[in-house]
Design a protein around this motif. Structure first.
Motif, short mmCIF file in Angstrom:
data_model
loop_
_atom_site.label_atom_id
_atom_site.label_comp_id
_atom_site.label_asym_id
_atom_site.label_seq_id
_atom_site.Cartn_x
_atom_site.Cartn_y
_atom_site.Cartn_z
N ILE A 82 11.40 8.46 3.16
CA ILE A 82 12.08 8.10 1.91
C ILE A 82 11.17 8.43 0.74
O ILE A 82 9.95 8.59 0.89
N LEU A 83 11.76 8.52 -0.43
CA LEU A 83 10.99 8.66 -1.67
C LEU A 83 10.65 7.25 -2.14
O LEU A 83 11.53 6.47 -2.52
N VAL A 84 9.38 6.91 -2.08
CA VAL A 84 8.94 5.57 -2.46
C VAL A 84 8.69 5.53 -3.96
O VAL A 84 8.09 6.45 -4.53
N ALA A 85 9.16 4.46 -4.61
CA ALA A 85 9.07 4.37 -6.08
C ALA A 85 8.35 3.08 -6.49
O ALA A 85 8.99 2.08 -6.83
N PRO A 86 7.01 3.09 -6.46
CA PRO A 86 6.27 1.91 -6.92
C PRO A 86 6.49 1.68 -8.41
O PRO A 86 6.62 2.64 -9.19
N LYS A 87 6.53 0.42 -8.82
CA LYS A 87 6.73 0.11 -10.23
C LYS A 87 5.47 0.41 -11.05
O LYS A 87 5.54 0.67 -12.25
N GLY A 98 -9.93 -1.54 2.90
CA GLY A 98 -10.44 -1.26 4.24
C GLY A 98 -9.41 -1.57 5.31
O GLY A 98 -9.27 -0.82 6.29
N ALA A 99 -8.68 -2.66 5.13
CA ALA A 99 -7.66 -3.05 6.10
C ALA A 99 -6.53 -2.03 6.15
O ALA A 99 -6.11 -1.58 7.23
N VAL A 100 -6.02 -1.66 4.97
CA VAL A 100 -4.91 -0.71 4.90
C VAL A 100 -5.34 0.66 5.44
O VAL A 100 -4.58 1.31 6.17
N ILE A 127 4.19 0.58 2.97
CA ILE A 127 5.41 1.34 2.68
C ILE A 127 5.06 2.56 1.84
O ILE A 127 5.58 3.66 2.07
N ASN A 128 4.16 2.38 0.90
CA ASN A 128 3.75 3.49 0.05
C ASN A 128 2.88 4.48 0.81
O ASN A 128 2.87 5.68 0.50
N MET A 154 7.04 -4.92 -6.67
CA MET A 154 6.19 -3.76 -6.41
C MET A 154 6.94 -2.44 -6.41
O MET A 154 6.36 -1.40 -6.73
N TYR A 155 8.23 -2.46 -6.04
CA TYR A 155 8.96 -1.21 -5.83
C TYR A 155 10.30 -1.21 -6.57
O TYR A 155 10.96 -2.24 -6.70
N ASN A 156 10.70 -0.02 -7.00
CA ASN A 156 12.02 0.18 -7.59
C ASN A 156 13.06 0.58 -6.56
O ASN A 156 14.23 0.76 -6.90
N ASN A 157 12.66 0.77 -5.32
CA ASN A 157 13.60 1.17 -4.27
C ASN A 157 14.68 0.12 -4.05
O ASN A 157 14.47 -1.07 -4.30
#
Length: 260
Positions: A82-87, A98-100, A127-128, A154-157
């Motif tokens: 998908i196209l992810v859209a962070p705000k 480090g975790a991510v 998700i991003n 966090m997201y506009n999705n």
């Protein structure tokens, strides 16, 4: 798994037969236990095939490698880009980065991180990273609402829900395991590329709850599946979701807070 010898099949079945603590507790207390299963059976048998939880695949491959068994893996898991859209730019503390990062090159597993460490933010940031249509799985509507609100910040999705008997699938979908357990999973098995299990330690518990998580996570084809939790003492979440990939220690968070 097909083509296993009888001895290997028995060994795998034994490893996925976990004593039911509820049965043992009730038995110790002298209660009637006839209707309580003695074990959690985290596998299925279809003809000569053994169906195991997705989270156990690394254990299986290590077992086969250690026993010098030749095998072929046919990967039919699902990717749903998908196209992810962070705000805005997603900013993480050093210990969160480090975790991510440790999860990015894995397909499944568990992140352990203390309360107050931003588990939801870290999980949502995946998700991003993976840019996959996502199912966020929890066991209560309250937790669902909390995580959904954070995702909206966090997201506009488009964000959907599978809960209280209603199914609305979007780029990011927040679901209770109870509703998913009661719908035809075959209709949505290829809908998601990423599954995140909130409060992953709760995959353990009563036989009915374990069966719900086992059924849902075994019948969906997402390639990426991760669990997040503050504590993990049981083996069942690791069997169903995957090995512990990363653990954030309390002192790491305290050090960051002290710097601020």
């Amino acid at each position: 798994i097909t083509g296993l010898s009888l001895s290997f099949k028995k060994a795998i079945i034994k490893s996925l037969t976990i004593p039911n603590e509820e049965y043992e507790k009730m038995q110790r207390m002298g209660f009637f236990v006839k209707n309580i299963p003695r074990n959690h059976t985290l596998y299925s048998l279809i003809d000569d095939n053994v169906i195991i939880p997705y989270g156990s695949k690394q254990r299986l491959l290590r077992f086969l490698d250690n026993n010098k068994v030749n095998y072929q893996v046919i990967d039919k898991t699902c990717l749903k880009p998908i196209l992810v859209a962070p705000k805005s730019e997603i900013t993480l503390f050093d210990y969160q980065v480090g975790a991510v990062e440790s999860l990015k090159d894995k397909t499944n597993g568990i992140l352990i991180s203390p309360t107050g460490s931003g588990k939801t933010t870290m999980a949502l940031s995946l998700i991003n990273e993976f840019k996959q249509k996502t199912l966020w799985l929890t066991h209560t509507k309250e937790l669902l609402n909390q995580s959904k609100a954070r995702a909206k910040s966090m997201y506009n999705n488009c964000i959907g829900e599978i809960t209280e008997g209603k199914v609305n699938i979007q780029d990011l979908t927040f679901a209770t395991v109870q509703t998913l357990n009661n719908i035809d999973l075959g209709q949505i098995k290829d809908e998601f590329g990423l599954i995140i299990v909130d409060e992953a330690h709760l995959v353990s518990g009563s036989v009915n709850k374990v069966k719900m998580f086992y059924k849902v996570l075994t019948n969906l084809n997402a390639k990426y599946r991760f669990g997040v939790t503050a504590t993990l003492f049981e083996e069942i979440p690791k069997i169903i979701i995957g090995d512990v990939i990363y653990e954030i220690k309390r002192e790491e968070i305290e050090r960051i807070n002290a710097d601020y």
